[in-house]
Enzyme design. Structure first.
Site, PDB file in Angstrom:
ATOM      1  N   TYR A 135      24.025  -5.697  32.262  1.00  0.00           N
ATOM      2  CA  TYR A 135      22.992  -5.445  33.277  1.00  0.00           C
ATOM      3  C   TYR A 135      21.922  -4.510  32.724  1.00  0.00           C
ATOM      4  O   TYR A 135      22.177  -3.333  32.456  1.00  0.00           O
ATOM      5  CB  TYR A 135      23.604  -4.865  34.543  1.00  0.00           C
ATOM      6  CG  TYR A 135      24.658  -5.749  35.170  1.00  0.00           C
ATOM      7  CD1 TYR A 135      24.595  -7.140  35.031  1.00  0.00           C
ATOM      8  CD2 TYR A 135      25.721  -5.225  35.879  1.00  0.00           C
ATOM      9  CE1 TYR A 135      25.561  -7.964  35.589  1.00  0.00           C
ATOM     10  CE2 TYR A 135      26.691  -6.043  36.453  1.00  0.00           C
ATOM     11  CZ  TYR A 135      26.604  -7.404  36.288  1.00  0.00           C
ATOM     12  OH  TYR A 135      27.555  -8.214  36.837  1.00  0.00           O
ATOM     13  N   HIS A 187      33.774 -10.405  31.065  1.00  0.00           N
ATOM     14  CA  HIS A 187      32.564 -10.786  31.819  1.00  0.00           C
ATOM     15  C   HIS A 187      32.242 -12.271  31.636  1.00  0.00           C
ATOM     16  O   HIS A 187      31.910 -12.707  30.546  1.00  0.00           O
ATOM     17  CB  HIS A 187      31.379  -9.940  31.323  1.00  0.00           C
ATOM     18  CG  HIS A 187      30.228  -9.900  32.281  1.00  0.00           C
ATOM     19  ND1 HIS A 187      29.180  -9.021  32.133  1.00  0.00           N
ATOM     20  CD2 HIS A 187      29.961 -10.610  33.403  1.00  0.00           C
ATOM     21  CE1 HIS A 187      28.314  -9.215  33.121  1.00  0.00           C
ATOM     22  NE2 HIS A 187      28.765 -10.180  33.892  1.00  0.00           N
TER      23      HIS A 187
HETATM   24  P1  NAD Z   1      22.631  -8.707  42.956  1.00  0.00           P
HETATM   25  O1  NAD Z   1      23.037  -7.522  42.164  1.00  0.00           O
HETATM   26  O2  NAD Z   1      22.383  -9.992  42.260  1.00  0.00           O
HETATM   27  O3  NAD Z   1      21.371  -8.286  43.823  1.00  0.00           O
HETATM   28  C1  NAD Z   1      21.278  -8.417  45.202  1.00  0.00           C
HETATM   29  C2  NAD Z   1      19.825  -8.393  45.580  1.00  0.00           C
HETATM   30  O4  NAD Z   1      19.758  -8.429  46.990  1.00  0.00           O
HETATM   31  C3  NAD Z   1      19.155  -7.129  45.122  1.00  0.00           C
HETATM   32  O5  NAD Z   1      17.895  -7.496  44.613  1.00  0.00           O
HETATM   33  C4  NAD Z   1      18.999  -6.294  46.396  1.00  0.00           C
HETATM   34  O6  NAD Z   1      17.774  -5.630  46.413  1.00  0.00           O
HETATM   35  C5  NAD Z   1      19.032  -7.329  47.477  1.00  0.00           C
HETATM   36  N1  NAD Z   1      19.713  -6.884  48.696  1.00  0.00           N
HETATM   37  C6  NAD Z   1      20.790  -6.087  48.815  1.00  0.00           C
HETATM   38  N2  NAD Z   1      21.118  -5.950  50.106  1.00  0.00           N
HETATM   39  C7  NAD Z   1      20.223  -6.682  50.822  1.00  0.00           C
HETATM   40  C8  NAD Z   1      20.042  -6.949  52.209  1.00  0.00           C
HETATM   41  N3  NAD Z   1      20.848  -6.444  53.123  1.00  0.00           N
HETATM   42  N4  NAD Z   1      19.028  -7.749  52.575  1.00  0.00           N
HETATM   43  C9  NAD Z   1      18.206  -8.299  51.662  1.00  0.00           C
HETATM   44  N5  NAD Z   1      18.317  -8.081  50.335  1.00  0.00           N
HETATM   45  C10 NAD Z   1      19.326  -7.272  49.920  1.00  0.00           C
HETATM   46  O7  NAD Z   1      23.673  -8.937  44.057  1.00  0.00           O
HETATM   47  P2  NAD Z   1      24.809  -9.902  44.150  1.00  0.00           P
HETATM   48  O8  NAD Z   1      24.517 -11.254  43.606  1.00  0.00           O
HETATM   49  O9  NAD Z   1      25.205  -9.729  45.544  1.00  0.00           O
HETATM   50  O10 NAD Z   1      25.884  -9.258  43.195  1.00  0.00           O
HETATM   51  C11 NAD Z   1      26.439  -8.027  43.552  1.00  0.00           C
HETATM   52  C12 NAD Z   1      27.003  -7.337  42.380  1.00  0.00           C
HETATM   53  O11 NAD Z   1      28.171  -8.026  41.982  1.00  0.00           O
HETATM   54  C13 NAD Z   1      26.115  -7.271  41.140  1.00  0.00           C
HETATM   55  O12 NAD Z   1      25.225  -6.181  41.206  1.00  0.00           O
HETATM   56  C14 NAD Z   1      27.159  -7.111  40.076  1.00  0.00           C
HETATM   57  O13 NAD Z   1      27.574  -5.767  40.044  1.00  0.00           O
HETATM   58  C15 NAD Z   1      28.305  -7.978  40.600  1.00  0.00           C
HETATM   59  N6  NAD Z   1      28.314  -9.350  40.056  1.00  0.00           N
HETATM   60  C16 NAD Z   1      29.128  -9.605  39.012  1.00  0.00           C
HETATM   61  C17 NAD Z   1      29.162 -10.854  38.449  1.00  0.00           C
HETATM   62  C18 NAD Z   1      30.074 -11.111  37.264  1.00  0.00           C
HETATM   63  O14 NAD Z   1      30.794 -10.213  36.875  1.00  0.00           O
HETATM   64  N7  NAD Z   1      30.083 -12.268  36.682  1.00  0.00           N
HETATM   65  C19 NAD Z   1      28.367 -11.882  38.948  1.00  0.00           C
HETATM   66  C20 NAD Z   1      27.564 -11.605  40.049  1.00  0.00           C
HETATM   67  C21 NAD Z   1      27.543 -10.335  40.592  1.00  0.00           C
END
Ligand code: NAD
Length: 324
Positions: free
Chosen positions: A59, A125
């Protein structure tokens, strides 16, 4: 003010907040953020009872870990800290290294950036970008050694391809699994594919992307979103419909995801106090059953559409070509 709810993370003995802090936005993954506001968001989240923080070297190409490490200085004992190994870039050819050597170096680099001497959760990952033989016989065994050595407390896997997460969980000793975009209003296939093995082996389940990578928000999905156009179109329709009923689609989506009794924590990406506040509003709230049923009926024609991720041999059998 709603109280935080906690659930057991499989058999780890850890009690995690059902709303988890996704730290990828701290690395400017979705555009420049204000780093001071990012730190305030982390502190505010801790104050309001969030204790699960997820990050990865990938990230912001290490920036998110560095910023999260700064934010957690003095707070380390209040949080369960999860990071990852093996993914460092975007491209299949150059962005991944699941070798034992890289795992050993990677953990030290993450510990330095995160300003700590142990990790609670250490995960491979995006396993669909790896090769089965290496994953089972090299990557995971190296991670188990780090567990023995006390550098990491628990070992897990993350990824998109549910059938592969399931296959690894069946043969390897995994403490936690992070799956993304497979349990939310648009897609609930986590329940059918992964849940049985996770429950049978008492593996902690972490659900990421409850907003389906922003399809389920007022602003809508980014241009790079891999789902077919028809998914985005339905996303817009249900956002409009929810608005007409006085609710933000993201709120309904969060309420829905947070209710799953066998998902320990749901991760959403946040970098502002306001976002933490918004998502906290959904903790412990049951979605309006009539509105939920109406929205689910609208989603039905495009529900559970998976896209291809990773190496061709790891594509899910039902996955479609990526849109972008
Ligand atoms: P993300 O990190 O892709 O981002 C979410 C987006 O939604 C952000 O831009 C944020 O500003 C926005 N947001 C947050 N809350 C909101 C709301 N209530 N209304 C409108 N917009 C909002 O989020 P994700 O896809 O939900 O993923 C969450 C987390 O999970 C990631 O940050 C990461 O840590 C983890 N993740 C891991 C993997 C992996 O390990 N392969 C894959 C996907 C996500």
């Amino acid at each position: 003010m709603p109280e935080m709810i906690y659930r057991m993370l499989g058999k780890t003995g850890l009690k995690v907040s059902i709303l988890g802090f996704g730290a990828s936005p701290l690395g400017n993954e979705f555009g420049q953020i204000d780093p001071a506001e990012g730190i305030r968001a982390v502190h505010y989240a801790i104050e309001r009872g969030l204790n699960y923080f997820d990050v990865a070297p990938y990230y912001g190409r290490t920036l998110a870990e560095t910023r999260l490490g700064e934010a957690l200085a003095g707070y380390r004992d209040k949080v369960i800290l999860a990071t990852k190994v093996g993914r460092y870039g975007k491209d299949l050819e150059t962005g991944f290294d699941f070798s034992a050597n890289r795992v050993t170096r990677s953990v030290e680099e993450s510990l330095t950036r995160l300003q700590t001497d142990y990790l609670d959760i250490f995960q491979v990952h995006d396993i669909e970008f790896g090769q089965w033989e290496q994953l089972i016989h090299e990557t995971l065994p190296t991670m188990y050694q780090l567990k023995q050595a006390g550098k990491v407390r628990f070992v897990g896997i993350t990824g998109y391809a549910l059938h592969l997460l399931k296959a690894v969980a069946e043969v390897a000793e995994i403490d936690v699994i992070l799956s993304y975009c497979h349990y939310n209003l648009m897609d609930t296939s986590l329940d059918d594919v992964l849940m049985p093995v996770a429950r049978q082996k008492d593996i902690g389940l972490i659900n990421a992307s409850p907003l389906h990578m922003r399809v389920l928000t007022e602003t809508g999905a980014p241009a790079w979103h891999p789902a077919p156009k028809k998914v985005m179109e339905v996303g817009r329709q249900i956002a409009d419909y929810c608005r007409s009923r006085g609710l933000d689609i993201a709120e309904l989506a969060m309420q829905f995801a947070l209710q799953h009794p066998h998902v320990a924590t749901t991760l959403v990406g946040m970098s502002q106090v306001r976002e933490v506040e918004l998502n906290l509003n959904s903790v412990g709230i049951t979605p309006d059953p009539d509105l939920l049923a109406e929205v689910q009926a609208m989603i039905k024609p495009v529900a559970n559409i998976a896209w291809r991720e990773g190496r061709p041999e790891n594509y899910a059998p039902n996955a479609v070509e990526k849109q972008s």
